[in-house]
Write a protein that holds these residues in place. Structure first.
Motif, PDB file in Angstrom:
ATOM      1  N   GLU A  33       0.812  -1.206   0.000  1.00  0.00           N
ATOM      2  CA  GLU A  33       0.000   0.000   0.000  1.00  0.00           C
ATOM      3  C   GLU A  33       0.851   1.264   0.000  1.00  0.00           C
ATOM      4  O   GLU A  33       2.066   1.198  -0.005  1.00  0.00           O
ATOM      5  N   HIS A  34       0.162   2.376   0.028  1.00  0.00           N
ATOM      6  CA  HIS A  34       0.853   3.658   0.160  1.00  0.00           C
ATOM      7  C   HIS A  34       1.322   3.795   1.603  1.00  0.00           C
ATOM      8  O   HIS A  34       0.711   3.245   2.518  1.00  0.00           O
ATOM      9  N   PRO A  35       2.384   4.562   1.837  1.00  0.00           N
ATOM     10  CA  PRO A  35       2.871   4.685   3.215  1.00  0.00           C
ATOM     11  C   PRO A  35       1.867   5.400   4.117  1.00  0.00           C
ATOM     12  O   PRO A  35       1.214   6.356   3.701  1.00  0.00           O
ATOM     13  N   MET A  36       1.754   4.905   5.344  1.00  0.00           N
ATOM     14  CA  MET A  36       0.900   5.564   6.340  1.00  0.00           C
ATOM     15  C   MET A  36       1.525   6.882   6.773  1.00  0.00           C
ATOM     16  O   MET A  36       0.834   7.881   6.913  1.00  0.00           O
ATOM     17  N   TYR A  37       2.827   6.843   7.016  1.00  0.00           N
ATOM     18  CA  TYR A  37       3.567   8.031   7.446  1.00  0.00           C
ATOM     19  C   TYR A  37       4.891   8.074   6.705  1.00  0.00           C
ATOM     20  O   TYR A  37       5.465   7.046   6.361  1.00  0.00           O
ATOM     21  N   ARG A  38       5.362   9.297   6.485  1.00  0.00           N
ATOM     22  CA  ARG A  38       6.699   9.516   5.942  1.00  0.00           C
ATOM     23  C   ARG A  38       7.437  10.427   6.902  1.00  0.00           C
ATOM     24  O   ARG A  38       6.916  11.477   7.287  1.00  0.00           O
ATOM     25  N   ILE A  39       8.624  10.022   7.267  1.00  0.00           N
ATOM     26  CA  ILE A  39       9.498  10.850   8.090  1.00  0.00           C
ATOM     27  C   ILE A  39      10.593  11.332   7.157  1.00  0.00           C
ATOM     28  O   ILE A  39      11.352  10.536   6.620  1.00  0.00           O
ATOM     29  N   GLU A  40      10.643  12.643   6.949  1.00  0.00           N
ATOM     30  CA  GLU A  40      11.581  13.209   5.978  1.00  0.00           C
ATOM     31  C   GLU A  40      12.627  14.067   6.659  1.00  0.00           C
ATOM     32  O   GLU A  40      12.350  14.738   7.653  1.00  0.00           O
ATOM     33  N   LYS A  41      13.813  14.046   6.080  1.00  0.00           N
ATOM     34  CA  LYS A  41      14.914  14.905   6.519  1.00  0.00           C
ATOM     35  C   LYS A  41      15.312  15.762   5.327  1.00  0.00           C
ATOM     36  O   LYS A  41      15.724  15.250   4.295  1.00  0.00           O
ATOM     37  N   ARG A  42      15.152  17.072   5.477  1.00  0.00           N
ATOM     38  CA  ARG A  42      15.531  18.035   4.441  1.00  0.00           C
ATOM     39  C   ARG A  42      16.466  19.072   5.065  1.00  0.00           C
ATOM     40  O   ARG A  42      16.015  20.078   5.594  1.00  0.00           O
ATOM     41  N   PRO A  43      17.775  18.848   4.982  1.00  0.00           N
ATOM     42  CA  PRO A  43      18.720  19.788   5.593  1.00  0.00           C
ATOM     43  C   PRO A  43      18.627  21.208   5.040  1.00  0.00           C
ATOM     44  O   PRO A  43      19.005  22.153   5.715  1.00  0.00           O
ATOM     45  N   SER A  44      18.115  21.373   3.833  1.00  0.00           N
ATOM     46  CA  SER A  44      18.007  22.725   3.268  1.00  0.00           C
ATOM     47  C   SER A  44      17.008  23.578   4.041  1.00  0.00           C
ATOM     48  O   SER A  44      17.071  24.803   3.987  1.00  0.00           O
ATOM     49  N   LEU A  45      16.089  22.965   4.788  1.00  0.00           N
ATOM     50  CA  LEU A  45      15.099  23.713   5.584  1.00  0.00           C
ATOM     51  C   LEU A  45      15.520  23.870   7.043  1.00  0.00           C
ATOM     52  O   LEU A  45      14.731  24.319   7.865  1.00  0.00           O
ATOM     53  N   ARG A  46      16.749  23.500   7.366  1.00  0.00           N
ATOM     54  CA  ARG A  46      17.239  23.528   8.744  1.00  0.00           C
ATOM     55  C   ARG A  46      17.092  24.898   9.385  1.00  0.00           C
ATOM     56  O   ARG A  46      16.698  25.019  10.532  1.00  0.00           O
ATOM     57  N   LEU A  47      17.370  25.944   8.652  1.00  0.00           N
ATOM     58  CA  LEU A  47      17.313  27.292   9.216  1.00  0.00           C
ATOM     59  C   LEU A  47      15.953  27.956   9.036  1.00  0.00           C
ATOM     60  O   LEU A  47      15.741  29.057   9.530  1.00  0.00           O
ATOM     61  N   LYS A  48      15.037  27.323   8.346  1.00  0.00           N
ATOM     62  CA  LYS A  48      13.722  27.910   8.085  1.00  0.00           C
ATOM     63  C   LYS A  48      12.648  27.250   8.931  1.00  0.00           C
ATOM     64  O   LYS A  48      12.273  27.740   9.982  1.00  0.00           O
ATOM     65  N   GLN A  49      12.137  26.117   8.475  1.00  0.00           N
ATOM     66  CA  GLN A  49      10.998  25.471   9.124  1.00  0.00           C
ATOM     67  C   GLN A  49      11.408  24.279   9.974  1.00  0.00           C
ATOM     68  O   GLN A  49      10.602  23.752  10.723  1.00  0.00           O
ATOM     69  N   GLY A  50      12.609  23.819   9.852  1.00  0.00           N
ATOM     70  CA  GLY A  50      13.077  22.629  10.551  1.00  0.00           C
ATOM     71  C   GLY A  50      13.346  21.533   9.539  1.00  0.00           C
ATOM     72  O   GLY A  50      12.607  21.358   8.584  1.00  0.00           O
ATOM     73  N   GLN A  51      14.397  20.767   9.770  1.00  0.00           N
ATOM     74  CA  GLN A  51      14.804  19.793   8.767  1.00  0.00           C
ATOM     75  C   GLN A  51      14.041  18.483   8.842  1.00  0.00           C
ATOM     76  O   GLN A  51      14.073  17.702   7.904  1.00  0.00           O
ATOM     77  N   TYR A  52      13.326  18.204   9.936  1.00  0.00           N
ATOM     78  CA  TYR A  52      12.571  16.960  10.063  1.00  0.00           C
ATOM     79  C   TYR A  52      11.080  17.243   9.951  1.00  0.00           C
ATOM     80  O   TYR A  52      10.594  18.244  10.469  1.00  0.00           O
ATOM     81  N   VAL A  53      10.369  16.320   9.304  1.00  0.00           N
ATOM     82  CA  VAL A  53       8.925  16.483   9.157  1.00  0.00           C
ATOM     83  C   VAL A  53       8.279  15.104   9.136  1.00  0.00           C
ATOM     84  O   VAL A  53       8.842  14.151   8.607  1.00  0.00           O
ATOM     85  N   VAL A  54       7.098  14.992   9.765  1.00  0.00           N
ATOM     86  CA  VAL A  54       6.285  13.782   9.708  1.00  0.00           C
ATOM     87  C   VAL A  54       5.062  14.121   8.868  1.00  0.00           C
ATOM     88  O   VAL A  54       4.345  15.088   9.159  1.00  0.00           O
ATOM     89  N   ILE A  55       4.835  13.328   7.819  1.00  0.00           N
ATOM     90  CA  ILE A  55       3.738  13.573   6.883  1.00  0.00           C
ATOM     91  C   ILE A  55       2.800  12.375   6.935  1.00  0.00           C
ATOM     92  O   ILE A  55       3.234  11.226   6.871  1.00  0.00           O
ATOM     93  N   GLY A  56       1.496  12.652   7.043  1.00  0.00           N
ATOM     94  CA  GLY A  56       0.494  11.604   7.088  1.00  0.00           C
ATOM     95  C   GLY A  56       0.199  11.039   5.711  1.00  0.00           C
ATOM     96  O   GLY A  56       0.722  11.490   4.688  1.00  0.00           O
ATOM     97  N   MET A  57      -0.699  10.030   5.678  1.00  0.00           N
ATOM     98  CA  MET A  57      -1.030   9.330   4.437  1.00  0.00           C
ATOM     99  C   MET A  57      -1.631  10.261   3.384  1.00  0.00           C
ATOM    100  O   MET A  57      -1.362  10.132   2.202  1.00  0.00           O
ATOM    101  N   GLU A  58      -2.420  11.208   3.824  1.00  0.00           N
ATOM    102  CA  GLU A  58      -3.082  12.117   2.886  1.00  0.00           C
ATOM    103  C   GLU A  58      -2.197  13.285   2.457  1.00  0.00           C
ATOM    104  O   GLU A  58      -2.624  14.147   1.693  1.00  0.00           O
ATOM    105  N   GLY A  59      -0.960  13.333   2.953  1.00  0.00           N
ATOM    106  CA  GLY A  59      -0.022  14.378   2.556  1.00  0.00           C
ATOM    107  C   GLY A  59       0.017  15.566   3.500  1.00  0.00           C
ATOM    108  O   GLY A  59       0.721  16.537   3.241  1.00  0.00           O
TER     109      GLY A  59
END
Length: 111
Positions: free
Chosen positions: A60-86
């Motif tokens: 199936e599609h992922p229930m959750y995605r845990i993403e690391k985006r170092p380019s957002l470290r100084l803006k919104q934070g480099q880690y994000v948890v995204i649900g199934m619906e985006g």
């Protein structure tokens, strides 16, 4: 005479999770597996983002995605948890704090 550039066709670097980051993620993942909620995961290392995807079932599609985006470290934070619906559930620079949004889903009232 021009000096040759070292590694002219070097592959672009990839973003990856560090060992301590993976330990925190796999700790939460293990608790959900023990509770019977999650069954599979996938890890992607791309040019701009590293993704840890969690699945209830393999196909199936992922229930959750845990993403690391170092380019957002100084803006919104480099880690994000995204649900199934985006929808973004939590974002920040402290991975353990961001993962707490998932731990709340593990807590259930006892009958």
């Amino acid at each position: 005479m021009n000096a040759p550039t070292p590694f002219p066709n070097a592959a672009p670097t990839q973003i990856a999770f560090h060992r301590t980051e993976l330990n925190a993620i796999l700790s939460v993942y293990g608790r959900f597996v023990a509770a019977g909620e999650w069954r599979d995961y996938g890890i992607s290392h791309l040019k701009e983002v590293a993704i840890f995807s969690v699945f209830r079932r393999t196909a199936e599609h992922p229930m959750y995605r845990i993403e690391k985006r170092p380019s957002l470290r100084l803006k919104q934070g480099q880690y994000v948890v995204i649900g199934m619906e985006g929808r973004i559930l939590k974002r920040g620079n402290d991975l353990r704090q961001v993962l707490r949004v998932l731990e709340r889903k593990l807590m259930r009232p006892i009958d």
